[in-house]
Write an enzyme that holds these catalytic residues in place. Structure first.
Site, PDB file in Angstrom:
ATOM      1  N   CYS A 118       0.736  -1.284   0.038  1.00 47.91           N
ATOM      2  CA  CYS A 118       0.093   0.041   0.106  1.00 47.91           C
ATOM      3  C   CYS A 118       0.937   1.421   0.008  1.00 47.91           C
ATOM      4  O   CYS A 118       0.798   2.116  -0.852  1.00 47.91           O
ATOM      5  CB  CYS A 118      -0.813   0.046   1.217  1.00 47.91           C
ATOM      6  SG  CYS A 118      -2.203  -1.225   1.025  1.00 47.91           S
ATOM      7  N   HIS A 119       1.880   1.281   0.875  1.00 45.33           N
ATOM      8  CA  HIS A 119       2.405   2.636   1.084  1.00 45.33           C
ATOM      9  C   HIS A 119       4.045   2.452   1.089  1.00 45.33           C
ATOM     10  O   HIS A 119       4.778   3.088   1.632  1.00 45.33           O
ATOM     11  CB  HIS A 119       1.881   3.503   2.175  1.00 45.33           C
ATOM     12  CG  HIS A 119       0.527   3.914   2.137  1.00 45.33           C
ATOM     13  ND1 HIS A 119      -0.359   3.043   2.715  1.00 45.33           N
ATOM     14  CD2 HIS A 119       0.075   4.797   1.205  1.00 45.33           C
ATOM     15  CE1 HIS A 119      -1.472   3.841   2.374  1.00 45.33           C
ATOM     16  NE2 HIS A 119      -1.321   4.627   1.461  1.00 45.33           N
TER      17      HIS A 119
END
Length: 194
Positions: free
Chosen positions: A158-159
């Site tokens: 995701c990040h």
């Protein structure tokens, strides 16, 4: 009967002093009875609300998870479920343990040693929740062939948070290490989480 000479008009009736006290007692009794009935009624109405806050039977059943570790070879990891969250169980190789041990704890964002995150005598078994501590995504690295990131542990797609072989945050926005739930070994190959 009272007269005008007593200071009472002919349309008024005089109540004997004992009756006034008796009416006041009766009125107090009725007030106390009404408040008591209202209190019991409120308690009966609130009881189901409070009872609804207790965990349901299905939640209590999921409060612990028992896992058989005998099929997990060194270097392998599995994904399980604990309280409706992913659970990562990893059998670390001696090389992964050595790699985790050589990292200076002072250089870590959330300083913990591998020994802090595992049970004594079972440092090869790393058990963590599979939830990134940044925004709750599920990191990769527990499944076969998944990206383990630059530190060989877990990688959050995701990040970009990267965890090492001990599940410690090494890079990216995650503020803390992967959480280690309460668990206990019931035998050499069986662990109960929760």
């Amino acid at each position: 009967m009272a007269t005008l000479e007593d200071g009472v008009s002919p349309n008024q009736t005089v109540v004997p002093p004992g009756d006034v006290i008796e009416d006041a007692r009766r009125r107090d009794y009725l007030k106390i009875a009404a408040v008591s009935v209202a209190g019991v009624g409120a308690g009966v109405a609130v009881l189901p609300l409070i009872n609804s806050m207790n965990p349901s039977a299905d939640v209590l059943a999921l409060s612990t998870t028992e896992l058989d570790l005998s099929a997990i070879e060194p270097g392998m990891a599995i994904k399980a479920s604990f309280r409706k969250q992913p659970l990562f169980v990893r059998n670390l190789t001696p090389a992964e343990i050595a790699e985790a041990d050589k990292v200076p704890v002072s250089s870590l964002r959330d300083p913990q040693t591998l020994e802090d995150r595992t049970k004594e005598g079972k440092t090869n078994w790393l058990i963590t929740l599979g939830v990134c501590t940044h925004l709750g995504c599920v990191p990769l690295g527990a499944g076969e062939g998944e990206n383990r990131g630059p530190f060989g542990g877990y990688f959050c797609p995701c990040h970009g948070s990267a965890y090492d072989t001990a599940g410690r945050i090494r890079q990216g926005p995650a503020p803390t290490n992967l959480q280690v739930p309460d668990y206990a070994f019931t035998s050499d190959t069986v662990v109960v989480v929760g």
